[in-house]
Enzyme design. Structure first.
Site, PDB file in Angstrom:
ATOM      1  N   GLY A 108       0.717  -1.272  -0.027  1.00 41.91           N
ATOM      2  CA  GLY A 108       0.195  -0.208  -0.001  1.00 41.91           C
ATOM      3  C   GLY A 108       0.376   0.707  -0.125  1.00 41.91           C
ATOM      4  N   SER A 109       2.164   1.452   0.798  1.00 42.16           N
ATOM      5  CA  SER A 109       3.044   2.348   0.448  1.00 42.16           C
ATOM      6  C   SER A 109       3.697   2.166  -0.673  1.00 42.16           C
ATOM      7  CB  SER A 109       3.688   2.357   1.622  1.00 42.16           C
ATOM      8  OG  SER A 109       3.194   2.130   3.034  1.00 42.16           O
ATOM      9  N   CYS A 162       2.325   1.574  12.789  1.00 41.92           N
ATOM     10  CA  CYS A 162       3.205   1.573  12.410  1.00 41.92           C
ATOM     11  C   CYS A 162       3.947   3.215  12.778  1.00 41.92           C
ATOM     12  CB  CYS A 162       2.957   2.696  10.516  1.00 41.92           C
ATOM     13  SG  CYS A 162       2.713   1.838   9.053  1.00 41.92           S
ATOM     14  N   ASN A 192      -7.836   4.520   9.090  1.00 41.25           N
ATOM     15  CA  ASN A 192      -6.488   4.140   9.644  1.00 41.25           C
ATOM     16  C   ASN A 192      -6.515   4.058  11.242  1.00 41.25           C
ATOM     17  OD1 ASN A 192      -4.832   5.369   9.134  1.00 41.25           O
ATOM     18  ND2 ASN A 192      -3.250   4.594   9.983  1.00 41.25           N
ATOM     19  N   THR A 216      10.278  -8.584 -11.263  1.00 42.28           N
ATOM     20  CA  THR A 216       9.914  -9.594 -11.444  1.00 42.28           C
ATOM     21  C   THR A 216       8.543  -9.576 -10.348  1.00 42.28           C
ATOM     22  OG1 THR A 216      11.792 -10.602 -12.334  1.00 42.28           O
ATOM     23  CG2 THR A 216      10.046 -12.311 -10.945  1.00 42.28           C
ATOM     24  N   HIS A 246      -2.359  -7.656   2.835  1.00 46.08           N
ATOM     25  CA  HIS A 246      -1.886  -7.491   3.767  1.00 46.08           C
ATOM     26  C   HIS A 246      -3.496  -7.359   5.073  1.00 46.08           C
ATOM     27  CE1 HIS A 246      -0.143  -4.342   6.231  1.00 46.08           C
ATOM     28  NE2 HIS A 246      -0.333  -4.632   4.774  1.00 46.08           N
ATOM     29  N   GLN A 264      -7.128   0.528   3.483  1.00 48.91           N
ATOM     30  CA  GLN A 264      -8.420   0.480   5.533  1.00 48.91           C
ATOM     31  C   GLN A 264     -10.016   0.121   4.510  1.00 48.91           C
ATOM     32  OE1 GLN A 264      -7.881  -0.875   7.995  1.00 48.91           O
ATOM     33  NE2 GLN A 264      -5.587   0.001   8.256  1.00 48.91           N
ATOM     34  N   SER A 296      -4.137  -3.035  -0.505  1.00 52.24           N
ATOM     35  CA  SER A 296      -2.651  -3.180  -0.332  1.00 52.24           C
ATOM     36  C   SER A 296      -3.515  -5.606   0.695  1.00 52.24           C
ATOM     37  CB  SER A 296      -2.157  -2.537   1.060  1.00 52.24           C
ATOM     38  OG  SER A 296      -1.951  -3.132   1.624  1.00 52.24           O
TER      39      SER A 296
HETATM   40  C1  LIG Z   1      -4.471   4.319   5.085  1.00 52.93           C
HETATM   41  C2  LIG Z   1      -3.597   2.897   5.340  1.00 52.93           C
HETATM   42  N1  LIG Z   1      -3.068   3.898   4.255  1.00 52.93           N
HETATM   43  C3  LIG Z   1      -0.907   2.607   3.688  1.00 52.93           C
HETATM   44  C4  LIG Z   1      -0.668   1.880   4.348  1.00 52.93           C
HETATM   45  C5  LIG Z   1       0.876   1.343   3.700  1.00 52.93           C
HETATM   46  O1  LIG Z   1       0.148   0.200   3.829  1.00 52.93           O
HETATM   47  P1  LIG Z   1       1.679  -1.351   3.339  1.00 52.93           P
HETATM   48  O2  LIG Z   1       1.461  -1.559   5.088  1.00 52.93           O
HETATM   49  O3  LIG Z   1       0.903  -1.884   2.339  1.00 52.93           O
HETATM   50  O4  LIG Z   1       2.604  -0.005   2.317  1.00 52.93           O
HETATM   51  C6  LIG Z   1      -1.664   1.155   5.606  1.00 52.93           C
HETATM   52  C7  LIG Z   1      -1.322   0.212   6.748  1.00 52.93           C
HETATM   53  O5  LIG Z   1      -0.306   0.246   6.866  1.00 52.93           O
HETATM   54  C8  LIG Z   1      -3.010   2.728   5.467  1.00 52.93           C
HETATM   55  O6  LIG Z   1      -3.577   1.491   6.888  1.00 52.93           O
HETATM   56  C1  LIG Z   2      20.819  -8.202 -13.090  1.00 53.64           C
HETATM   57  C2  LIG Z   2      19.584  -7.670 -12.968  1.00 53.64           C
HETATM   58  N1  LIG Z   2      18.668  -6.154 -12.281  1.00 53.64           N
HETATM   59  C3  LIG Z   2      17.518  -6.140 -11.614  1.00 53.64           C
HETATM   60  C4  LIG Z   2      16.520  -7.210 -11.640  1.00 53.64           C
HETATM   61  C5  LIG Z   2      15.440  -6.803 -10.271  1.00 53.64           C
HETATM   62  O1  LIG Z   2      15.388  -7.687 -10.213  1.00 53.64           O
HETATM   63  P1  LIG Z   2      13.581  -8.376  -9.665  1.00 53.64           P
HETATM   64  O2  LIG Z   2      12.963  -8.739 -10.649  1.00 53.64           O
HETATM   65  O3  LIG Z   2      13.560  -8.447  -8.011  1.00 53.64           O
HETATM   66  O4  LIG Z   2      13.125  -6.719  -9.615  1.00 53.64           O
HETATM   67  C6  LIG Z   2      17.553  -8.165 -12.577  1.00 53.64           C
HETATM   68  C7  LIG Z   2      16.652  -9.939 -12.549  1.00 53.64           C
HETATM   69  O5  LIG Z   2      15.299  -9.148 -12.852  1.00 53.64           O
HETATM   70  C8  LIG Z   2      18.967  -8.456 -13.165  1.00 53.64           C
HETATM   71  O6  LIG Z   2      19.111  -9.744 -13.991  1.00 53.64           O
END
Ligand SMILES: Cc1ncc(COP(=O)(O)O)c(C=O)c1O
Ligand SMILES: Cc1ncc(COP(=O)(O)O)c(C=O)c1O
Ligand code: FES
Ligand code: FES
Lengths: 385, 148, 385, 148
Positions: A70-71, A324, A150, A236, A200, A178, A198
């Site tokens: 979410g962030s 947080c 939240n 990825t 979770h 939320q 998000s």
């Molecule tokens: C209102 C709100 N925005 C953003 C977030 C951030 O989400 P995340 O923890 O998936 O980064 C949260 C929870 O942590 C939230 O409650």
């Molecule tokens: C050299 C290199 N840098 C960066 C990445 C990106 O990593 P990720 O897929 O975890 O975002 C990859 C693979 O995809 C990579 O081979």
């Protein structure tokens, strides 16, 4: 007895969700970008999850972009809009009670030459639509108002805000991290351009989120690189996480009304019983326009962490302010924004319910909490019988 | 936030909670704005602390620090009490998390503040109070130990 | 027979890694930011994973910051440095053969007013240290050179580059996403300031990475918000992913030398047999300074996708160019940078080996590939017997 | 990239692969730079395509499109062949992924290019070649269909 009442901090993964994820943590490890069969199943799985989420928002699958949480979605929406439109204007409107992911992104942009208006809220946590209208300037490029808070659970008038944004041709982002999973959101009718969600928070895995980006809305990327997510979010894909998110979203919206009614009843019971049992207590957040799972109370004369510790010792997991920031003892910016004094803000407790919450658990908390508050009050120099 | 067993013990069963009606010295530090107030009451005979009680509005480690600090100085002389450092309180509690060290500082300061009150009442001077400045309410706005 | 030879695209999760993750996908769901016991186990788990990774880099745990993947780590290092130091200078040096996560981040910065030098490489994929020295200007703020290339496996002289960067007081970032898990990296001796790594390349889960950020190096955040990761990377932690990353990193470095020797032998066998069996073939990448698991060959007169499809039909998963761009048929920028013509770049095949690769699998590929190449050549208008 | 069974069939067992030594018309389109060249050879009698062969350097869908296109026009008249659209080729293959539609365009263009060759050799005009411009090598640099 172990009672988890911190569902707004995070939720457990539902067994059906984990089951959907497991193949992608074991045999189905291919990279969706790969041409070979090893990657093909992963590609299908990501597409399917995107469909599942799109359906819950009545959106098109190509308006859903997966992120690392979410962030990230919040940061992307806000900075991505700011950088994309900076030649058009540099003014952003948000509220004083946003999550830190929005607030700190905005504060960062202020240092980079943007102007931000932080709308105040009333004692229930609602912004004023007139304030919003008055804040819009010719160089306003973005309005970001969270769907539901939240900490105190207050639900903003998103549709009205969206209409005002449309009238003024300003992009509108809502942090629905939320609200998503509790409230129906129909993007065909809701005038919003971007929505952060998000996994979770709704019984999906941690570390995966999404940004709904309305077709035609163009913002800058936050993470550049490979061509994933239609070249809008590189990296990825977290297949297992994305699959879990899709499944969790689907489950959440199968019967969101029953979910809402059940939690609302439990919530009100918890709130009413606690307020009856404990004097010098106030409810924070809007009495009606609030999330079905949120109880936020302030108990005068005592401090939140010692309450959390005491609750923890009897097996109850809760939160004081947002998870947080609970590592620090700064009083919650949300509670201050609704007008609480520092002392009282410090004595606030958030209990958030979830799908696994039972009446038995509620009764247990109602039994355990009053003596804890009393004990801490007896120790407090601020409390006089 | 992971507290030691000692901290949890003193938080759960704090020693010396309460007030002393006819205290010989009272010290109060902290600020409700910051979420912490520590108040200590002393009975003092022949410069020996014969009784001490506290009331604390604050986090778990503030309560534990009050409890431990009062235990450590009960029966000690004023000079000994003034020599008690916040680190000694924290050590006696088997340590505090870095962000919580300042709660033990409150305990050290509450003692100093009370001894200053005693010194003022009896027009006395104590080595341990040299250069001591009583806190003035709002200024005592401590850093909450957050990392940047 | 199913033969996966695309370990550089992604790897399966090792059973021990998944086992370490499972508790955090089931009972241990607490948010590490929460004070209560539900959160405490999560906090410990994240700390432990941080220790595990720090150990493999001979770094301090507080120099390790978890991210949502390698691409995020790259973007953070590059944009974070650029924005933090933009008043000092706006010139960045990188190479022509970086992963798109670095290249596209740099290209984005160019649009935002930064200047970027893309160092060329020789026919083996190595940059020239003289070129690097000549490129450094008074306003150079960052050098970013990948540790080992994801397509051709060439390993750059990171230590020498780091020393040059130090001499000129320029920050040095290396994208070690492919090198990490194969090569020893001792940050106490290696003059690097930032290192990007990613779990899914070393038998950990997808969607989690990390940035090593040397103590004292200050860059801007990419994702602002809650206080996670010492306030440098906001967002509820992907606990299961982080735990898996920690475990995978630990396992990778238990006996990295044996791993290296075994894969090097298999790799050379594969390469030698294929080059013998198939005429008009060239090896791409450095003959010696290359990753122990990388074979990259160009077969003249044919095109990569049709080769991949044919291999897939006999159960072999491989890649032509980088997995991230194989959806498009643009020839790989890396192969062009080492001087291959477009035609020949199109006919390249990357086979990357891993811990599960067996001699039997190698033999299978050596049997299957030559007739495939011959069949496609027979169909090609470019091929004349 | 997910191909239909038809595509996979024509990729695996392409029809009409080869060359015709004494072809009446030859068409070539594409560009090795882009990773695709399609070359078609025709035997034409009384404006009917009595034989056709192709050679293709390109991706799976380019090979399948060549195979399918040649099948579709074998035995047809020149006018019928010129009427064949790339969409018809793609449809006959049960569809192509959006990014791969241009491969079927190559097949349509290869036919047109060959018919143009035939028209030039015999000084003929065909309705289907109205406005046709033969490709000029480098210019034929097609968009690879990537989304922005
Ligand atoms: C209102 C709100 N925005 C953003 C977030 C951030 O989400 P995340 O923890 O998936 O980064 C949260 C929870 O942590 C939230 O409650
Ligand atoms: C050299 C290199 N840098 C960066 C990445 C990106 O990593 P990720 O897929 O975890 O975002 C990859 C693979 O995809 C990579 O081979
Ligand atoms: S009293 Fe413990 S945090 Fe301030
Ligand atoms: S020939 Fe199929 S992609 Fe160009």
């Amino acid at each position: 007895m172990n009672v988890y009442l911190d569902y707004s901090a995070t939720t457990p993964i539902k067994p059906e969700v984990l089951e959907a994820m497991m193949p992608f943590l074991t045999q189905q490890y291919g990279n969706p970008s790969s041409l070979h069969s090893f990657g093909r199943e992963s590609r299908k799985a990501v597409d399917n999850a995107r469909d599942q989420i799109a359906k819950t928002l009545n959106a098109s699958p190509d308006e859903i972009f997966f992120t690392g949480g979410g962030s990230e979605a919040d940061n992307w929406a806000i900075k991505g809009t700011a950088y994309a439109l900076k030649s058009k204007g540099r003014h952003i409107i948000t509220t004083a009670i946003e999550h830190h992911a929005v607030l700190h992104a905005c504060e960062y942009l202020e240092k980079e030459g943007f102007q931000v208006t932080y709308l105040p809220v009333d004692e229930n946590g609602l912004i004023s639509l007139d304030d919003l209208k008055n804040a819009i300037k010719s160089d306003t490029i973005l309005i970001s108002v969270m769907y539901a808070n939240n900490e105190i659970g207050t639900i903003q008038p998103i549709e009205e805000i969206g209409r005002i944004a449309r009238e003024h041709r300003v992009l509108f982002h809502t942090d629905a991290v939320q609200a998503y999973g509790h409230l129906e959101m129909d993007t065909k009718n809701l005038p919003v351009d971007m929505i952060s969600i998000s996994a979770h928070k709704l019984y999906g895995p941690k570390g995966v989120g999404a940004l709904y980006l309305r077709k035609g809305v163009r913002i800058h990327n936050l993470i550049h690189g490979g061509g994933q997510e239609k070249k809008k979010r590189a990296g990825t894909e977290n297949i297992a996480g994305i699959v879990g998110f899709g499944k969790a979203a689907e489950l959440a919206y199968i019967d969101v009304e029953t979910h809402d009614q059940r939690l609302t009843a439990l919530r009100d019971d918890l709130k009413n019983q606690l307020m009856e049992a404990i004097p010098y207590t106030r409810l924070n957040g809007h009495p009606e326009r609030r999330l079905c799972n949120n109880v936020n109370l302030s108990f005068e004369f005592i401090e939140g962490e010692s309450m959390l510790l005491s609750l923890d010792m009897v097996g109850i997991g809760a939160s004081s302010g947002s998870a947080c920031t609970s590592g620090s003892l700064d009083p919650s910016h949300v509670l201050l924004a609704i007008g609480l004094s520092h002392e009282i803000a410090h004595g606030s407790l958030r209990l958030t319910l979830g799908d696994m919450t039972t009446q038995e658990e509620i009764d247990y908390v109602v039994k355990q909490l009053p003596p804890i508050v009393q004990r801490l009050r007896d120790m407090s120099p601020l409390y006089e019988q | 936030m992971m507290y030691s067993e000692k901290v949890m013990d003193h938080f759960t069963n704090p020693r010396n909670v309460g007030e002393i009606a006819d205290a010989d010295a009272i010290g109060q530090v902290g600020n409700p704005k910051c979420g912490d107030i520590m108040k200590m009451y002393f009975k003092i005979e022949n410069d020996v602390i014969v009784d001490v009680k506290f009331k604390t509005f604050g986090c778990g480690s503030a309560i534990a620090s009050s409890s431990m600090a009062t235990e450590l100085i009960k029966g000690k002389t004023i000079d000994e009490a003034l020599a008690l450092s916040n680190r000694a309180v924290a050590d006696a509690l088997d340590g505090l998390p870095p962000a919580k060290m300042h709660c033990s500082v409150l305990a050290e300061e509450a003692i100093k503040s009370a001894m200053f009150d005693f010194a003022q009442r009896h027009k006395r001077d104590f080595e341990g109070l040299k250069g001591y400045q009583p806190p003035t309410g709002d200024e005592d706005h401590h850093d909450h130990g957050e990392e940047e």
